[in-house]
Design an enzyme around this catalytic site. Structure first.
Site, mmCIF file in Angstrom:
data_model
loop_
_atom_site.group_PDB
_atom_site.id
_atom_site.type_symbol
_atom_site.label_atom_id
_atom_site.label_comp_id
_atom_site.label_asym_id
_atom_site.label_seq_id
_atom_site.Cartn_x
_atom_site.Cartn_y
_atom_site.Cartn_z
ATOM 1 N N TYR A 141 -10.757 18.522 41.984
ATOM 2 C CA TYR A 141 -9.501 18.891 42.644
ATOM 3 C C TYR A 141 -9.739 19.599 43.975
ATOM 4 C CZ TYR A 141 -5.909 17.932 39.078
ATOM 5 O OH TYR A 141 -5.014 17.344 38.226
ATOM 6 N N LYS A 192 -18.665 14.652 30.564
ATOM 7 C CA LYS A 192 -19.106 13.264 30.673
ATOM 8 C C LYS A 192 -20.570 13.321 31.086
ATOM 9 C CE LYS A 192 -18.207 8.806 30.598
ATOM 10 N NZ LYS A 192 -17.843 8.064 29.367
ATOM 11 N N ASP A 225 -14.079 10.579 26.987
ATOM 12 C CA ASP A 225 -13.410 9.377 26.459
ATOM 13 C C ASP A 225 -13.238 9.492 24.951
ATOM 14 O OD1 ASP A 225 -16.190 9.242 26.324
ATOM 15 O OD2 ASP A 225 -16.304 7.084 26.676
ATOM 16 N N ASP A 249 -6.617 18.362 32.866
ATOM 17 C CA ASP A 249 -5.292 17.882 33.278
ATOM 18 C C ASP A 249 -4.859 16.740 32.365
ATOM 19 O OD1 ASP A 249 -3.002 17.487 34.967
ATOM 20 O OD2 ASP A 249 -4.034 15.771 35.838
ATOM 21 N N ASP A 253 -2.087 16.883 28.737
ATOM 22 C CA ASP A 253 -0.857 16.093 28.581
ATOM 23 C C ASP A 253 -0.880 15.352 27.252
ATOM 24 O OD1 ASP A 253 0.204 16.801 31.053
ATOM 25 O OD2 ASP A 253 0.781 14.739 31.545
#
Ligand code: IPM
Ligand code: MG
Length: 359
Positions: A141, A192, A225, A249, A253
């Site tokens: 970001y 990751k 993932d 982020d 959600d």
């Protein structure tokens, strides 16, 4: 001395939901001796319209002086044509980074009264209580360099940079370990590391902190993932999750939706000393803005987090959470959480009901 709370309603449904949360704060101030001063300022699209930029200097100054900030939501289609560097979202990102609010706490809790609202089977989500700790001021970001450049030959190329220093990983990991210690004692770090060096370092640093300073917290690691899959497959395996800005982020959600309504979930963004900005997890919902149908409960519950984390008023926070529980028990529902046999109410009526339930 009274504590200063800066209120930033923002855009879309922001002003409606914040108005209800402010009623709750005002009631605690006037009827229950909470010693606070409320101030209000512009951020996001509202600030762009009034001043030309999403984070006016005056707002930033007030935010720096405040003990805590309550934010509604920013953004909307009106400002989408603007350059990314001056969109409403930049106001929010600017506050996060200017105030050094690196630790974003996003609880995903299922209210038993709303079990039917989840898109997952009730037994998969009954009793769900996850805390996502998202790094909020670093990663892709904010990483430099970033931009859109023109390659030889004229084709354009977009680029962003994923960076984390050891100290940035260290401080967010400690926040997450501390929270895990006070909860179920389990922390899952999501990365990751099989592909990205940045998160290979992330995993290394988190592992070392766990071994050295939190031997009593059970630490596991998961690729992002797989974490996304596990969240919908068997969400109750998680207690606390710690992850990078962008992974957090996305996963927050996903976790929020497990609970049926994103309209119920608050969040806190904290700096090193516990100063914080509090906001509902959902966005500005321009499609329902001005209709009076928004759910103010995530914002009301954000006030509870504000009282608990920044004002050291846990009893006031408990009082708000109990009031929310009571209005749900009474069957009051805004449109987003409406189900058979319940009473649908407006945003304002929901706010009034919470205030009534406070005493
Ligand atoms: C969030 C939002 C923000 C983010 C946007 C509005 C900039 O999606 O708080 O999760 O991406 O962090
Ligand atoms: Mg988001």
């Amino acid at each position: 001395m009274s504590k200063k709370i800066l209120v930033l309603p923002g855009d879309g449904i922001g002003p409606e939901i914040v108005a209800e949360a402010v009623k709750v704060l005002a009631n605690l101030r006037d009827a229950h001796d909470l010693d606070i001063d409320l101030d209000e300022a512009l951020v996001g699209g509202a600030a762009i319209d009034a001043t030309g930029g999403p984070l006016p200097e005056a707002t930033l100054e007030l935010a720096k002086e405040a003990d805590a900030i309550l934010l509604g939501a920013v953004g909307g289609p009106k400002w989408e044509p603007l350059d990314i560097s001056i969109r409403p979202e930049k106001g929010l990102l600017g506050l996060r980074s200017e105030l050094n609010l690196f630790a974003n706490l996003r609880p995903a809790i299922l209210y038993p009264q709303l079990a039917g609202a989840s898109s997952l089977k009730a037994d998969l989500v009954a009793g769900l209580d996850i805390m996502i700790v998202r790094e909020l001021t670093g990663g892709i970001y904010f990483g430099q360099p970033r931009g859109i450049r023109e390659l030889d030959g004229g084709e354009r190329q977009g680029f962003n940079t994923l960076v984390y220093s050891e100290s940035e990983i260290d401080r967010i990991a400690r926040v997450a370990f501390d929270i895990a210690k006070k909860r179920g004692g389990r922390l899952c770090s999501v990365d990751k590391a099989n592909v990205l060096e940045t998160t290979e370092l992330w995993r290394e640093v988190v592992t070392a902190i766990g071994a050295d300073d939190y031997p009593d917290v059970e630490l596991t690691h998961m690729y992002v993932d797989n974490a996304a899959m596990q969240l919908v497959k068997w969400p109750k395996q998680f207690d606390v999750i710690v992850t990078t800005n962008m992974f957090g982020d996305i996963l927050s959600d996903c976790a929020a939706m497990l609970t049926g309504s994103i309209g119920m979930l608050p969040s806190a963004s904290l700096d090193e000393r516990g100063k914080g900005m509090y906001e509902p997890i959902h966005g500005s919902a321009p499609d329902i803005a001005g209709k009076g149908s928004a759910n103010p409960l995530a914002t009301v519950l954000s006030v509870a987090m504000l009282l608990r984390y920044s004002l050291d008023e846990p009893e006031m926070a408990d009082r708000i959470e109990a009031a929310v529980d009571r209005v749900l028990d009474e069957g009051l529902r805004t449109a987003d959480i409406m189900s058979d046999g319940m009473t649908e109410v407006s945003c304002e009526a929901m706010g009034d009901a919470v205030v009534a339930a406070l005493s």
